[in-house]
Every structure is written in structure tokens, then in C-alpha cells.
Design a protein around this motif. Structure first.
Motif, PDB file in Angstrom:
ATOM      1  N   GLN A 234       0.826  -1.209   0.000  1.00  0.00           N
ATOM      2  CA  GLN A 234       0.000   0.000   0.000  1.00  0.00           C
ATOM      3  C   GLN A 234       0.860   1.260   0.000  1.00  0.00           C
ATOM      4  OE1 GLN A 234      -2.570   0.719   3.480  1.00  0.00           O
ATOM      5  NE2 GLN A 234      -4.239   1.032   2.036  1.00  0.00           N
ATOM      6  N   ARG A 235       1.920   1.241   0.805  1.00  0.00           N
ATOM      7  CA  ARG A 235       2.751   2.434   0.966  1.00  0.00           C
ATOM      8  C   ARG A 235       3.631   2.700  -0.256  1.00  0.00           C
ATOM      9  NH1 ARG A 235       7.756   2.879   5.231  1.00  0.00           N
ATOM     10  NH2 ARG A 235       8.459   4.962   4.675  1.00  0.00           N
ATOM     11  N   PHE A 236       4.289   1.669  -0.756  1.00  0.00           N
ATOM     12  CA  PHE A 236       5.264   1.868  -1.820  1.00  0.00           C
ATOM     13  C   PHE A 236       4.673   1.752  -3.221  1.00  0.00           C
ATOM     14  CE2 PHE A 236       7.914   0.619   1.798  1.00  0.00           C
ATOM     15  CZ  PHE A 236       8.898   1.601   1.760  1.00  0.00           C
ATOM     16  N   LEU A 237       3.577   0.977  -3.359  1.00  0.00           N
ATOM     17  CA  LEU A 237       3.048   0.729  -4.702  1.00  0.00           C
ATOM     18  C   LEU A 237       1.603   1.183  -4.876  1.00  0.00           C
ATOM     19  CD1 LEU A 237       4.504  -2.873  -5.122  1.00  0.00           C
ATOM     20  CD2 LEU A 237       5.387  -0.768  -6.136  1.00  0.00           C
ATOM     21  N   ASN A 238       1.004   1.691  -3.810  1.00  0.00           N
ATOM     22  CA  ASN A 238      -0.378   2.180  -3.858  1.00  0.00           C
ATOM     23  C   ASN A 238      -1.342   1.092  -4.344  1.00  0.00           C
ATOM     24  OD1 ASN A 238      -2.310   4.181  -3.416  1.00  0.00           O
ATOM     25  ND2 ASN A 238      -2.270   4.854  -5.557  1.00  0.00           N
ATOM     26  N   ILE A 239      -1.062  -0.157  -3.945  1.00  0.00           N
ATOM     27  CA  ILE A 239      -1.955  -1.271  -4.250  1.00  0.00           C
ATOM     28  C   ILE A 239      -2.934  -1.416  -3.099  1.00  0.00           C
ATOM     29  CG2 ILE A 239      -2.088  -3.771  -4.558  1.00  0.00           C
ATOM     30  CD1 ILE A 239       0.579  -3.623  -6.013  1.00  0.00           C
ATOM     31  N   ASN A 240      -4.212  -1.457  -3.400  1.00  0.00           N
ATOM     32  CA  ASN A 240      -5.243  -1.460  -2.375  1.00  0.00           C
ATOM     33  C   ASN A 240      -5.922  -2.814  -2.254  1.00  0.00           C
ATOM     34  OD1 ASN A 240      -5.019   1.386  -1.688  1.00  0.00           O
ATOM     35  ND2 ASN A 240      -5.917   1.778  -3.706  1.00  0.00           N
ATOM     36  N   LYS A 241      -6.712  -2.955  -1.188  1.00  0.00           N
ATOM     37  CA  LYS A 241      -7.487  -4.180  -0.988  1.00  0.00           C
ATOM     38  C   LYS A 241      -8.727  -4.124  -1.873  1.00  0.00           C
ATOM     39  CE  LYS A 241      -6.454  -4.620   3.974  1.00  0.00           C
ATOM     40  NZ  LYS A 241      -7.058  -4.710   5.321  1.00  0.00           N
ATOM     41  N   ASN A 242      -8.715  -4.850  -2.940  1.00  0.00           N
ATOM     42  CA  ASN A 242      -9.890  -4.941  -3.812  1.00  0.00           C
ATOM     43  C   ASN A 242      -9.769  -6.193  -4.665  1.00  0.00           C
ATOM     44  OD1 ASN A 242      -8.141  -4.259  -5.994  1.00  0.00           O
ATOM     45  ND2 ASN A 242      -8.496  -2.070  -5.594  1.00  0.00           N
ATOM     46  N   GLU A 243     -10.694  -6.350  -5.579  1.00  0.00           N
ATOM     47  CA  GLU A 243     -10.717  -7.566  -6.401  1.00  0.00           C
ATOM     48  C   GLU A 243      -9.521  -7.669  -7.350  1.00  0.00           C
ATOM     49  OE1 GLU A 243     -13.060  -4.343  -8.470  1.00  0.00           O
ATOM     50  OE2 GLU A 243     -12.875  -5.155  -6.433  1.00  0.00           O
ATOM     51  N   ASN A 244      -8.783  -6.563  -7.516  1.00  0.00           N
ATOM     52  CA  ASN A 244      -7.636  -6.573  -8.415  1.00  0.00           C
ATOM     53  C   ASN A 244      -6.306  -6.779  -7.681  1.00  0.00           C
ATOM     54  OD1 ASN A 244      -9.223  -5.986 -10.741  1.00  0.00           O
ATOM     55  ND2 ASN A 244      -9.335  -3.845 -10.063  1.00  0.00           N
ATOM     56  N   PHE A 245      -6.365  -7.090  -6.380  1.00  0.00           N
ATOM     57  CA  PHE A 245      -5.126  -7.186  -5.598  1.00  0.00           C
ATOM     58  C   PHE A 245      -4.161  -8.207  -6.196  1.00  0.00           C
ATOM     59  CE2 PHE A 245      -2.640  -9.260  -2.236  1.00  0.00           C
ATOM     60  CZ  PHE A 245      -1.933  -8.164  -1.754  1.00  0.00           C
ATOM     61  N   PHE A 246      -4.641  -9.414  -6.491  1.00  0.00           N
ATOM     62  CA  PHE A 246      -3.754 -10.464  -7.002  1.00  0.00           C
ATOM     63  C   PHE A 246      -3.139 -10.064  -8.344  1.00  0.00           C
ATOM     64  CE2 PHE A 246      -3.424 -14.377  -9.675  1.00  0.00           C
ATOM     65  CZ  PHE A 246      -2.288 -14.881  -9.087  1.00  0.00           C
ATOM     66  N   LEU A 264      10.973 -16.470  -5.653  1.00  0.00           N
ATOM     67  CA  LEU A 264       9.784 -15.622  -5.752  1.00  0.00           C
ATOM     68  C   LEU A 264       8.621 -16.191  -4.939  1.00  0.00           C
ATOM     69  CD1 LEU A 264       9.692 -14.608  -9.518  1.00  0.00           C
ATOM     70  CD2 LEU A 264       9.744 -13.040  -7.586  1.00  0.00           C
ATOM     71  N   ARG A 265       7.893 -15.289  -4.290  1.00  0.00           N
ATOM     72  CA  ARG A 265       6.643 -15.597  -3.620  1.00  0.00           C
ATOM     73  C   ARG A 265       5.627 -14.524  -3.990  1.00  0.00           C
ATOM     74  NH1 ARG A 265       8.487 -19.799  -3.031  1.00  0.00           N
ATOM     75  NH2 ARG A 265       8.990 -20.993  -1.144  1.00  0.00           N
ATOM     76  N   CYS A 266       4.452 -14.944  -4.390  1.00  0.00           N
ATOM     77  CA  CYS A 266       3.437 -13.995  -4.835  1.00  0.00           C
ATOM     78  C   CYS A 266       2.326 -13.859  -3.791  1.00  0.00           C
ATOM     79  CB  CYS A 266       2.845 -14.473  -6.163  1.00  0.00           C
ATOM     80  SG  CYS A 266       1.690 -13.309  -6.880  1.00  0.00           S
ATOM     81  N   PRO A 267       1.952 -12.643  -3.407  1.00  0.00           N
ATOM     82  CA  PRO A 267       0.806 -12.473  -2.514  1.00  0.00           C
ATOM     83  C   PRO A 267      -0.492 -12.819  -3.247  1.00  0.00           C
ATOM     84  CG  PRO A 267       2.191 -10.503  -2.561  1.00  0.00           C
ATOM     85  CD  PRO A 267       2.600 -11.354  -3.710  1.00  0.00           C
ATOM     86  N   LEU A 268      -1.307 -13.677  -2.630  1.00  0.00           N
ATOM     87  CA  LEU A 268      -2.564 -14.088  -3.248  1.00  0.00           C
ATOM     88  C   LEU A 268      -3.752 -13.282  -2.740  1.00  0.00           C
ATOM     89  CD1 LEU A 268      -2.091 -17.966  -3.057  1.00  0.00           C
ATOM     90  CD2 LEU A 268      -1.482 -16.424  -4.935  1.00  0.00           C
ATOM     91  N   ALA A 269      -3.691 -12.877  -1.459  1.00  0.00           N
ATOM     92  CA  ALA A 269      -4.826 -12.161  -0.865  1.00  0.00           C
ATOM     93  C   ALA A 269      -4.373 -11.424   0.388  1.00  0.00           C
ATOM     94  CB  ALA A 269      -5.941 -13.147  -0.526  1.00  0.00           C
ATOM     95  N   VAL A 270      -5.212 -10.477   0.837  1.00  0.00           N
ATOM     96  CA  VAL A 270      -4.972  -9.724   2.073  1.00  0.00           C
ATOM     97  C   VAL A 270      -6.011 -10.140   3.100  1.00  0.00           C
ATOM     98  CG1 VAL A 270      -4.622  -7.450   3.098  1.00  0.00           C
ATOM     99  CG2 VAL A 270      -4.290  -7.769   0.646  1.00  0.00           C
ATOM    100  N   ASN A 271      -5.561 -10.447   4.306  1.00  0.00           N
ATOM    101  CA  ASN A 271      -6.474 -10.763   5.396  1.00  0.00           C
ATOM    102  C   ASN A 271      -6.935  -9.484   6.099  1.00  0.00           C
ATOM    103  OD1 ASN A 271      -6.312 -13.601   5.055  1.00  0.00           O
ATOM    104  ND2 ASN A 271      -4.355 -13.627   6.149  1.00  0.00           N
ATOM    105  N   ASP A 272      -7.932  -9.625   6.966  1.00  0.00           N
ATOM    106  CA  ASP A 272      -8.470  -8.457   7.675  1.00  0.00           C
ATOM    107  C   ASP A 272      -7.428  -7.778   8.552  1.00  0.00           C
ATOM    108  OD1 ASP A 272     -10.920  -8.860   6.499  1.00  0.00           O
ATOM    109  OD2 ASP A 272     -11.751  -9.998   8.194  1.00  0.00           O
ATOM    110  N   ASP A 273      -6.444  -8.545   9.045  1.00  0.00           N
ATOM    111  CA  ASP A 273      -5.409  -7.968   9.913  1.00  0.00           C
ATOM    112  C   ASP A 273      -4.219  -7.432   9.112  1.00  0.00           C
ATOM    113  OD1 ASP A 273      -4.311 -10.308   9.038  1.00  0.00           O
ATOM    114  OD2 ASP A 273      -3.843 -11.116  11.025  1.00  0.00           O
ATOM    115  N   ASP A 274      -4.387  -7.298   7.794  1.00  0.00           N
ATOM    116  CA  ASP A 274      -3.352  -6.785   6.887  1.00  0.00           C
ATOM    117  C   ASP A 274      -2.168  -7.732   6.724  1.00  0.00           C
ATOM    118  OD1 ASP A 274      -4.814  -4.593   6.284  1.00  0.00           O
ATOM    119  OD2 ASP A 274      -3.602  -3.147   7.394  1.00  0.00           O
TER     120      ASP A 274
END
Length: 590
Positions: A234-246, A264-274
Motif C-alpha cells: 500500500q505504501r510503496f506501490l499504492n496497491i489497495n485491498k480490492n478484487e484486483n489485488f492479485f 519468488l513468492r506472490c501475494p494471493l490475498a490480504v487478510n483483515d489484519d493486513d
């Protein structure tokens, strides 16, 4: 070595192609035949039916396979839901064997032990191909165990998957072993004339900024540098929690530093606790970096690294490519990165849930990576090496604008890091001696004691406290400038005598007092070092002050002792050294 590639249409067409293969085998040398079956069709009965045809028409052939996110045939994304490759080994020395086991976390060691035993019984084995169902499994123990295989054995393969990336159903199968939704298949290959070259290609490039994993559990990444992991995106890339996160993070996966290799490891989703759900395990204390990928950068890597594969002059190329790469490229463009290989050798494979390769003896679990196994029998047959050619993108050497921006950001970041490093060092070091200042050496002492208590270890922690004898006279008689020279001289002696001493930290305690932390030394070892310091300093002569001496106290930490009581005891040892005539070492036992 000869390979036939089949897009399954129907039984009749398949039987015709098998008849052609049998006819080829009657005319040419054919000692071992292996079929690989990769299926987007999740109807197991349909796949079993194909296996039954193979058992009937080619009873001596081996076969194995798995379900897949997608298939790759003739170097491009296959249109057929089921692809079949038939590899025929033409040298009598080439051998093959298949092992299949249930694959659960509780029996990982048992499975690998069986594989190791089989490899020991069959010394001809030089490479192992694997297909496994790995959803919801930690791969750390498996990779650790696989790393203990005989050193000369290469390992490569991929995780079985589903065409629906949100569906965890997947299966592996092999001749005589049936289907397993929680299983692993090993294809053991080898012989004096079989040569394998396995490698991996990422194409994503790491950025300079490093983060430490401060909290993680299996595939869930909770914290980076003590902050919620999502904060980095969120801070460095301005990527937000939404359907386009992956889809957004596919361009910026994390690189985990593993020696000289980045995984390499890819983030698949964001949990409620970030916290972030990652594509595979991630370990606490690992160092990670954001990476970036763009088509031109990836294809540059394909062209560069792919040439090593071409130089090997393979007869067959097996590919295990991450389904996340397919998502990144899209089906219209995904073949751009694999089509160059078909100019080198027949190329086929599948899109995986995780890729595996053994490098330098270590078994590694990748994501968002293309793993390649190139094979041939005998020595290279061509005098000239084929060049990797990318007909789709002739301007591959043109630097894309994203790389120009990254270059600018990296250069700016490097300058800022250098400035910050200098500022950080200034805040923890003493200006005159360039040793740690009192605050920092105290912090390190307390940290060593706390770490020992927290981990329940019995590390020997010792302190050496020093004080220059009669230092006030040096300042009064010879002046403060010469006094500074004496202090700097003792600092040099401390650096020289502790060089090579593991886990030693030097600090100026104040004025003419110094403290040495030895976090892995007994009091006897510390006293021996202290005597070297005393003797070397006493032999040193200054321009006007001549020779000076130092008194030293030594002690060792007691279990569960806090820093203040440790300071008091080493200070008493130093006081005793002073009271007994100075220029000596006194050790107070714990």
C-alpha cells in the motif's frame, strides 16, 4: 531420444497416433518409452480411460501425469484440455523407474526415505522428475529432506493444479498406481548416456530495498520490519485491498534471499489484519525484496538464460511454469516466453501450483518461475549451437520505460541508503574511537542476555571492562590532545586483538573506560583475551606520553542474570585490579 506430442481429441485419433509411435519403434532403436499426461479435464474417469488405452496398446511403456492449470505443447499454450507426450529413449543404457506415494505432511520424511533408498539401490539414477499435490501443505520439511539426496542427482518438477485457480482439487497418477488427490509421483531417470541440464528462469528483477520477515506462519506473512505486511504494497506501490489485488501484485512479487538465489513468492490475498496469504511458505527472519516484472524484462531473461539451454543441445525440453505467469501474461501472450525453446528441441509441459528444482544440493520451492529440464542421450550431435530466437519481439534489446524509471529510483535509493547508513553509524558510534558508544554497547549486552533467556540457550556471555591507569596525569602533564592519542591507541589495540574473535563487540563506556562484549566466550577465554590486550597496550609507546598501562576486569554472565548485576560484578573486578596495583587482569567467577 525422440519425442512425439499429442493433443488428445478422441479415442480413434489417439489410437492412430499410438500406432504411428509403435511403427517408429519397430524401425528405430527404442528401449524405454515414457508417456506424460497433463490434463485440464478434471474428469478422472476420462483420464483413466486414456491410461487404459495406453495399457492395452503400449503395455511395456511407463506413464505418469497430473491435473494442470493449463498445458504447453510445441512451445505454446495448448488448446487441448489433455496433452500427451511420448519420449522414447534410444540408448540401451538409459533406465527409468516410477514411484508413487500418498503425500501428506506427516509422511514427508517416510516418502523421501523411500526415494533415497531406491536411488541408493539404483546407482544409475541421475535425475528425478516429480509431480505432487501441494495445496495447503508446508514444503519446508519436504525440501529439507530432498536436499539430503545423493549429491549428483538433479530434481525438478511441479505441483499439480486445477484449471480453476480457486479450486484446491488436484491429482497425480502413474502406471499401476492409480489416482491420488494427495499424492506424489517420482520419475527416476538415468544411465551413462542420459544427460540432463535443469535450470530456472524468473525474469522478475529485485529492487534494492530490503525488508526482514518479523512474523510469519507457513504461507501467511504477518509482518515486514515489524509492520503489517500489506503496508509495503500500500505504501510503496499504492496497491489497495480490492478484487484486483492479485493481478496487481503479480507485477511486484516478493523475492526471498536464499544464498545467491532469489526465490519468488506472490501475494494471493490480504487478510483483515493486513497479513498476506502468500503462494507458498515464507520463513521468519528471511530477507525479502519487492521485485518488478514487465514483458520485455522477462523476455530478456528468457533470451539470456535460454541460450545456456541451447548450448546444452537437448533433444527434449520439459517445462514446469507457474500458473501465476499465465495470469500475468494472459493467454494471448503467455507463449511469447516459451516459443523460443521449440527452435532448440521439442518443448512441452504444464502450468503448475509451485515449481521445484534442486540447485547446489538444495531443493527449492519456487513460485512465478519457469523451471526447465533439458535432456539428451549421448554427446551433442550438432557442430553449431542453435540461437534462441524470439520472432514475436525483435526489439527485445530496447530498454522499456519501466526499467528506466526503476534505474532512476534504484540510484536515488542507493544514495539515500548511503546517507542513512552514515547517519545510523554516527548515532551508535563514539566519534573519537569509532567504537560503539555507551548506549549501543549497553543495548547489545542487554539484547544478548535477553536472547539467551528467550531461546533457553546456554551461550557463554562474558564482559571485559578496561580503564587506562593514571589517565588524569596524562591529560594534566601532556595535554588532552596526547590523551586522545592514548585513547585512540587503546581502541586500535582492542580492534587488533579481537579480530577473528567470534561475536565480539567493542564500546567506549565513558572517558578512559571501555567495555568488550563476548557473547560466545567463557570467563577463562575472556581473561586470556584480556591479558593479550593488557600486554599489547603496555608495549605501545606514544610520542610524548611514552608507555601506558590498563587495568582490566573480567566476568561471565549467570543464567537469567540481568545486565545491571553483570555490570556491577565486572566493575568490582576492575576496581580490584586497580586496588591491587593496576596493569593487571582480575577475573570474578560467576
Amino acid at each position: 531420444m525422440k519425442q512425439f506430442q499429442i493433443s488428445f481429441k478422441d479415442d480413434e485419433a489417439f489410437c492412430r497416433e499410438l500406432a504411428e509411435i509403435k511403427q517408429w519403434c519397430q524401425i528405430n532403436p527404442a528401449y524405454t518409452t515414457i508417456f506424460r499426461i497433463y490434463s485440464e479435464d478434471m474428469d478422472y474417469d476420462h483420464i483413466r480411460h486414456i491410461c487404459d488405452i495406453l495399457d492395452d496398446k503400449m503395455p511395456d511403456a511407463l506413464y505418469l501425469g497430473c491435473t494442470a492449470n493449463a498445458n504447453l505443447l510445441d512451445g505454446v499454450l495448448a488448446k487441448a484440455e489433455i496433452i500427451i507426450t511420448c519420449t522414447i529413449f534410444e540408448y540401451e543404457t538409459t533406465q527409468a523407474k516410477i514411484l508413487q506415494f500418498p503425500f501428506l505432511e506427516e509422511n514427508v520424511k517416510e516418502d523421501v526415505d523411500k526415494l533415497k533408498a531406491c536411488c541408493e539401490e539404483n546407482p544409475w539414477v541421475n535425475s528425478v522428475e516429480m509431480h505432487a499435490t501441494i495445496m495447503d501443505m508446508s514444503m519446508k520439511e519436504f525440501c529439507d529432506e530432498m536436499s539430503t539426496l545423493r549429491k549428483d542427482i538433479q530434481v525438478f518438477g511441479g505441483g499439480a493444479f486445477n484449471p480453476n485457480m480457486d479450486d484446491e482439487t488436484a491429482a497425480v497418477f502413474s502406471k499401476g498406481n492409480g489416482f491420488l488427490e494427495h499424492g506424489i509421483v517420482f520419475l527416476l531417470l538415468g544411465g551413462d548416456d542420459l544427460h540432463t541440464y535443469s535450470t530456472f528462469i524468473s525474469g522478475w528483477k529485485p529492487l534494492k530495498r530490503r525488508f526482514r520477515v518479523t512474523k510469519a506462519d507457513r504461507e501467511v506473512l504477518y509482518e515486514l520490519d515489524g509492520k503489517p505486511a500489506f503496508d509495503v504494497y500500500q505504501r510503496f506501490l499504492n496497491i489497495n485491498k480490492n478484487e484486483n489485488f492479485f493481478s496487481n501484485t503479480l507485477e511486484f512479487p516478493l523475492f526471498i534471499e536464499h544464498g545467491d538465489i532469489d526465490i519468488l513468492r506472490c501475494p494471493l490475498a490480504v487478510n483483515d489484519d493486513d497479513s498476506l496469504v502468500m503462494s507458498s511458505d515464507i520463513q521468519e527472519d528471511a530477507i525479502v525484496r519487492l521485485s518488478y516484472g514487465d514483458p520485455e524484462t522477462i523476455l530478456s531473461s528468457i533470451r539470456h538464460d535460454g541460450q545456456e539451454i541451447a548450448n546444452f543441445q537437448p533433444e527434449v525440453i520439459e517445462t514446469f511454469s507457474c500458473a501465476a505467469r499465465r495470469a500475468f501474461w494472459g493467454d494471448e501472450n503467455i507463449s511469447d516466453e516459451t516459443v523460443p525453446f521449440r527452435s532448440v528441441a521439442p518443448t512441452a509441459g504444464f502450468y503448475t501450483h509451485g515449481e521445484f528444482i534442486r540447485m547446489g544440493g538444495d531443493m527449492l520451492n519456487f513460485n512465478v518461475t519457469l523451471v526447465i529440464a533439458a535432456m539428451r542421450e549421448g554427446e551433442p550431435k550438432n557442430d553449431e549451437v542453435v540461437s534462441i530466437y524470439d520472432a514475436q519481439r525483435e526489439n527485445i534489446d530496447k530498454i522499456p520505460i519501466i526499467r528506466r524509471f526503476v534505474s532512476f529510483i534504484e540510484a536515488s535509493t542507493a544514495e539515500l541508503e548511503e546517507i542513512n547508513m552514515k547517519l545510523a553509524m554516527t548515532s551508535i558510534t563514539d566519534g573519537l574511537t569509532r567504537l560503539y558508544n555507551r548506549a549501543e554497547i549497553e543495548r547489545r549486552i542487554r539484547s544478548a542476555l535477553e536472547k539467551r533467556t528467550k531461546k533457553g540457550t546456554t551461550n557463554d556471555i562474558s564482559l571485559i571492562m578496561l580503564d587506562i591507569d593514571n589517565f588524569k596525569k596524562v591529560n594534566d602533564i601532556y595535554g588532552h590532545k596526547e590523551g586522545d592519542h592514548v585513547i585512540q591507541g587503546l581502541s586500535d589495540v582492542l580492534r587488533n586483538t579481537t579480530t577473528g574473535v567470534h561475536s565480539s563487540y567493542l564500546g567506549r563506556w565513558g572517558g578512559e573506560e571501555f567495555m568488550v562484549l563476548l557473547s560466545e566466550s567463557t570467563a577463562d577465554e575472556a581473561a586470556e583475551l584480556a591479558e593479550k590486550i593488557r600486554a599489547e597496550f603496555a608495549s605501545k609507546s606514544y610520542e610524548t606520553a611514552g608507555c601506558q598501562t590498563v587495568s582490566i576486569g573480567v566476568t561471565q554472565a549467570i543464567a537469567d542474570e540481568d545486565a545491571d548485576t553483570l555490570y556491577n560484578r565486572v566493575d568490582k573486578a576492575l576496581y580490584t585490579a586497580k586496588a591491587n596495583g593496576k596493569n593487571q587482569v582480575v577475573k570474578f567467577d560467576k
